[in-house]
Design a protein around this motif. Structure first.
Motif, mmCIF file in Angstrom:
data_model
loop_
_atom_site.group_PDB
_atom_site.id
_atom_site.type_symbol
_atom_site.label_atom_id
_atom_site.label_comp_id
_atom_site.label_asym_id
_atom_site.label_seq_id
_atom_site.Cartn_x
_atom_site.Cartn_y
_atom_site.Cartn_z
ATOM 1 N N LEU A 103 58.741 9.662 52.113
ATOM 2 C CA LEU A 103 59.250 8.502 51.385
ATOM 3 C C LEU A 103 58.560 8.366 50.023
ATOM 4 N N PHE A 107 60.257 8.519 46.448
ATOM 5 C CA PHE A 107 60.082 7.415 45.517
ATOM 6 C C PHE A 107 59.644 7.934 44.143
ATOM 7 N N VAL A 111 63.242 7.844 42.268
ATOM 8 C CA VAL A 111 63.491 6.445 41.922
ATOM 9 C C VAL A 111 62.715 6.003 40.683
ATOM 10 N N THR A 214 75.993 6.092 47.536
ATOM 11 C CA THR A 214 74.928 5.209 47.068
ATOM 12 C C THR A 214 73.693 6.073 46.866
ATOM 13 N N ARG A 215 72.649 5.492 46.257
ATOM 14 C CA ARG A 215 71.461 6.321 46.008
ATOM 15 C C ARG A 215 70.839 6.798 47.304
ATOM 16 N N PHE A 216 70.881 5.932 48.327
ATOM 17 C CA PHE A 216 70.351 6.331 49.629
ATOM 18 C C PHE A 216 71.120 7.532 50.163
ATOM 19 N N GLU A 217 72.465 7.434 50.078
ATOM 20 C CA GLU A 217 73.267 8.540 50.603
ATOM 21 C C GLU A 217 73.072 9.798 49.773
ATOM 22 N N MET A 219 70.339 10.670 48.176
ATOM 23 C CA MET A 219 69.069 11.296 48.545
ATOM 24 C C MET A 219 69.188 12.005 49.886
ATOM 25 N N ARG C 7 77.135 -0.226 53.505
ATOM 26 C CA ARG C 7 76.474 0.907 52.831
ATOM 27 C C ARG C 7 75.507 0.427 51.767
ATOM 28 N N LYS C 8 75.950 -0.613 51.026
ATOM 29 C CA LYS C 8 75.082 -1.123 49.959
ATOM 30 C C LYS C 8 73.818 -1.739 50.542
ATOM 31 N N LYS C 10 72.396 -0.904 53.344
ATOM 32 C CA LYS C 10 71.539 0.198 53.784
ATOM 33 C C LYS C 10 70.784 0.773 52.580
ATOM 34 N N ASN C 11 71.491 0.881 51.473
ATOM 35 C CA ASN C 11 70.879 1.414 50.260
ATOM 36 C C ASN C 11 69.708 0.541 49.822
ATOM 37 N N PHE C 14 66.807 0.831 52.139
ATOM 38 C CA PHE C 14 66.118 2.105 51.963
ATOM 39 C C PHE C 14 65.232 2.074 50.726
ATOM 40 N N LEU C 15 65.790 1.575 49.623
ATOM 41 C CA LEU C 15 64.987 1.501 48.395
ATOM 42 C C LEU C 15 63.761 0.624 48.627
ATOM 43 N N SER C 17 62.207 0.233 51.417
ATOM 44 C CA SER C 17 61.218 0.965 52.214
ATOM 45 C C SER C 17 60.499 1.999 51.355
#
Lengths: 322, 259, 298
Positions: A103, A107, A111, A214-217, A219, C7-8, C10-11, C14-15, C17
């Motif tokens: 993580l 980061f 990010v 999304t940014r999570f997806e 990554m 989804r947003k 979750k995003n 995640f950020l 975390s």
């Protein structure tokens, strides 16, 4: 100066004792002999370690790693408790450190603005520069009381139905050692993961974002998944570091050669028993047993590093061919 | 091959020159003569072995691991592939300029120019300064750097760095100057300056230049060789190669139908 | 809640975390530094640097002997290993294709991975046992094995970044290869090489395990290479596990001094080269990998 003054001298110059060719082969020979000296050093290390532990190997054989009875006074030695302690502490440390490091690496790489990422990276590497004795000192006087007062009671209340979270905590013990180890290997795994993430081409990230991720997806799809084998390699290298860590562990683990289910109980590792007993060992058998402990530790770290090397080598090759 | 050529003294000649990288046969039996004080271009499609060929002429090719060369190259009448020849000593007699400008990063402009002489044992500062000025003037760089000789060589612009490298190669007064695509990393203005400089250098040196730029070869070279896949297809006066080639392949290449 | 909102969310989680993880990872660093300053810096005084330990129960006393011992043994270790490490790194960077280089690279990898306590055993068997005495020499030798692989690796990485055409420019001028290597490649990268060496030395200065039964320890100032010698890390260990409050305080003070030295060397040597180096060797590795990929891509 004009071209009529061109003079040719093609063969050896008398000014020099040696021709350039021999100068070059001589210097290469010199470098090569230094290389072989270093290779020889490692070889001698392995040979000496084996020779010194020979009488213990003869006396105990395989029983050395299958029994856990350790009594220097009666000269009976079985190292299983130390192997167990080493593996358990390192395993818990990896469980704690690997997700955190991944993580943090994400980061920093994905990010943060550049300068914050650089500063963070520098700070994380500062952790790696702290000597392990300082970790030990801090663990003994700061972390151990916190584990005793807060962390252990919390775990006991929440997960107390599991045997590993039962029993009293004196502060020093397997859990404290594992936490210290985790802190110490976070920088190793983080910086390796950062390197792995950096190699991912940015057009893959852009492709994911262009698909509406999304940014999570992004990554997950474009950074994490393609880097998985590299991340595993990084974690295995971190594991290798944890296995051999000596001082910090020796100071907080409690040094009791017993196999106990509870991670609150004191334990001992291969490295910590050597640190504690080697200087005071008097009998030949005791020294040999400790050398054999060293040899076992050597073999374990060798195997782990070898695997990590293989994974990373495989990974970079795959990257190179892409 | 040509009347003019036989009148002139030959500086460098290759005879059945071969070169390999491990098993790859990169240069296949090239024989050419280079007359004194001329510019000679080597052209051909990329991967045709022209750079490798050039690098055989000062035996730097064999420094690459796995590379070897055979054949005969005579410099002022001496075979440089003869067994008694020390390749290091040989290279002091041949100047070379590379594709990318590569002044030594840890040396000043002055040190970069005179390093070749220093290696041959010249250490008198006044003499070295004199040579540096002479060579920098020849490389058309003196006016731009005379006030900053103690600045690092890498502080100059790309074109200036390349001229510095030319000055460095000239300092030992070599009969032959090898240039491996010397303008390919430069912008058009800097390239034009280098070309102009090359025609100046021709008055004193024999220049052999590898280029992928046919216009450049046509503009500056007296003779041109055309290589394909390590083989010499045609060699002759540039005017003839570019206007009236004998070989079909050459014509295809110079007219842009191939390569 | 629509799928997009899910989804947003979750995003965002995640950020969040990610931010948390960075905080958690750095928390120990700040806690340790804060604790060291609170407990260590306050127990520091001039006596600490100028005096040897006083007997238990007596006030005062310092760690002059341990500071000197650490410098002394790190000095021995560097004298042995810096030249060897540099030469090995040069060999790997310049002649890195052969069989010897392959074996050497493997050896260096293994040496990096060996637990430092095993290096201690090795130095004990090799030097302490035959001489029948703990000694500064054995300690310095053990530290040299810590330094060696780090210097070798950083040297190799730095020199590998020098483009081939610089080497060829030297060869084309008629320099023999060894002078190209030493006068152009090594001299031209001197600063970065020094940084690698300093990082290795700072690492060795903080090592305890290899000194426990090689240099052992000493309560007095010693300059004899064949005698046991104190060092800051071992002294910290001895004092930390002792039952005396005064000694424990001294341990904190010593830890503060040690970390100042180690982090100091580390930061100074990084700053010495340039800002680009701040994230350390990883940057070089990456540039290098990129270069390789570029080459392979062509």
């Amino acid at each position: 100066m004009n071209s009529s003054s061109h003079k040719l001298q093609l063969s050896g110059d008398k000014k020099y004792l040696l021709s350039f060719k021999s100068q070059d082969s001589l210097s290469k020979l010199l470098l090569r002999s230094v290389a072989w000296t270093v290779i020889g050093l490692l070889t001698i290390m392995i040979i000496l370690l084996t020779r010194e532990s020979f009488i213990a190997i003869e006396e105990f054989g395989l029983e050395f790693i299958t029994t856990s009875y350790w009594n220097p006074v009666l000269e009976e030695f079985g190292g299983l408790a130390f192997i167990y302690g080493t593996l358990v502490t390192s395993f818990i440390a990896i469980l704690l450190a690997a997700p955190l490091s991944i993580l943090v690496a994400l980061f920093i790489q994905e990010v943060c603005p550049d300068w914050i990422g650089k500063t963070l990276g520098l700070l994380v590497e500062m952790i790696a520069a702290i000597p392990s004795i300082v970790f030990g000192l801090w663990g003994l006087f700061f972390l151990a009381p916190i584990v005793r007062e807060y962390i252990a009671p919390f775990l006991r209340q929440t997960f107390g139905f599991l045997p590993i979270f039962q029993g009293p905590s004196f502060g020093i013990g397997v859990l404290t050692a594992s936490i210290i180890l985790a802190i110490m290997i976070v920088p190793t795994i983080t910086s390796l993961c950062r390197e792995v993430f950096k190699v991912v081409p940015s057009h893959q990230r852009e492709a994911a974002l262009a698909l509406g991720a999304t940014r999570f997806e992004m990554m997950k799809i474009a950074v994490f998944s393609p880097s998985l084998s590299g991340i595993i390699g990084a974690s295995v290298l971190g594991l290798g570091r944890a296995l051999g860590e000596t001082m910090a562990v020796a100071m907080v683990i409690g040094n009791s050669p017993a196999i106990v289910a509870s991670i609150f109980a004191p334990g001992a590792t291969l490295a910590s028993v050597i640190a504690n007993e080697y200087a005071e060992s008097t009998s030949d058998m005791h020294v040999a047993a400790l050398c054999l402990i060293g040899l076992v530790l050597f073999v374990i770290t060798f195997i782990v590093n070898f695997i990590a090397r293989g994974v990373i080598w495989h990974y970079t090759r795959k990257q190179g061919n892409r | 091959m040509n009347e003019k050529q036989t009148e002139q003294k030959v500086t460098l000649a290759t005879k059945d020159l071969h070169a390999w990288f491990d098993d790859f046969h990169a240069v296949k039996g090239i024989s050419v003569e280079y007359p004194e004080k001329t510019i000679n271009a080597v052209i051909g499609p990329s991967g045709c072995g022209k750079s490798t060929y050039l690098r055989c002429l000062n035996r730097i090719h064999e420094e690459v691991p796995g590379a070897k060369a055979s054949g005969e190259v005579s410099l002022l009448g001496q075979n440089i592939y003869a067994p008694h020849v020390d390749p290091v000593e040989l290279r002091r007699n041949i100047g070379m300029v590379f594709q990318k400008p590569n002044p030594f990063p840890n040396m000043t402009i002055f040190e970069n120019v005179v390093i070749g002489l220093k290696l041959q044992g010249y250490s008198k500062k006044s003499y070295l300064l004199e040579v540096a000025e002479h060579c920098l003037k020849k490389a058309a760089l003196w006016e731009e750097v005379k006030d900053k000789l103690n600045r690092p060589g890498t502080s100059l612009s790309g074109g200036q760095q390349q001229r510095l490298c030319i000055a460095r190669a000239l300092a030992v007064n070599p009969p032959v100057l090898l240039m491996d695509e010397p303008t390919s990393a430069l912008d058009p203005i800097a390239s034009a300056k280098i070309e102009e400089l090359m025609t100046e250098l021709k008055k004193e040196f024999t220049v052999i230049v590898v280029t992928h730029n046919m216009q450049q070869a046509a503009r500056i070279a007296d003779y041109t060789s055309f290589l394909v896949l390590g083989e010499l297809i045609e060699h002759g006066l540039s005017s003839q190669i570019f206007t009236n080639p004998k070989e079909q392949k050459t014509e295809d290449y110079v007219t842009g139908r191939f390569g | 809640m629509s799928y997009l909102q899910y989804r947003k969310l979750k995003n965002i989680l995640f950020l969040g975390s990610l931010y948390m993880s960075a905080l958690i990872a750095l928390l120990p660093l700040f806690l340790i530094l804060q604790y060291l300053i609170l407990k260590g810096a306050t127990s520091l005084n001039l006596d600490f640097f100028l005096h040897d330990p006083s007997p238990v129960g007596e006030a005062g006393g310092g760690m002059r002997h341990a500071i000197v011992g650490t410098l002394y043994m790190v000095g021995i270790g560097s004298l042995i290993s810096v030249p060897i490490g540099l030469l090995c790194g040069i060999y790997l960077a310049e002649f890195g294709r052969g069989k010897t280089a392959k074996i050497l690279r493997f050896t260096i990898d293994m040496l990096t991975g060996i637990p430092s306590i095993i290096i201690g055993i090795f130095a004990y068997i090799l030097i302490v046992a035959p001489l029948q005495s703990f000694s500064a020499l054995a300690g310095g030798f053990a530290l040299s094995i810590i330094i060696l692989p780090i210097v070798t690796r950083s040297t190799e990485e730095i020199l590998k970044l020098v483009p081939t055409h610089i080497r060829e420019a030297g060869l084309a001028l008629g320099l023999p290869r060894w002078r190209v290597i030493f006068q152009i490649i090594v001299k031209g990268n001197f600063k970065s090489l020094i940084t690698g060496i300093m990082l290795a030395v700072s690492r060795a200065a903080g090592e305890t395990a290899p000194l426990l039964f090689t240099a052992f320890g000493n309560m007095y100032l010693n300059f004899q290479i064949s005698e046991p010698m104190a060092s800051l890390p071992v002294q910290i260990y001895t004092y930390a596990i002792s039952p005396f409050d005064q000694w424990q305080e001294q341990a904190w003070a010593a830890a503060f001094v040690l970390i100042t030295i180690v982090l100091g060397i580390n930061l100074v040597s990084r700053a010495l080269v340039n800002n680009k180096m701040i994230i350390g060797q990883s940057k070089r590795v990456i540039n290098h990998t990129r270069l390789i990929r570029k080459k392979k891509g062509n």
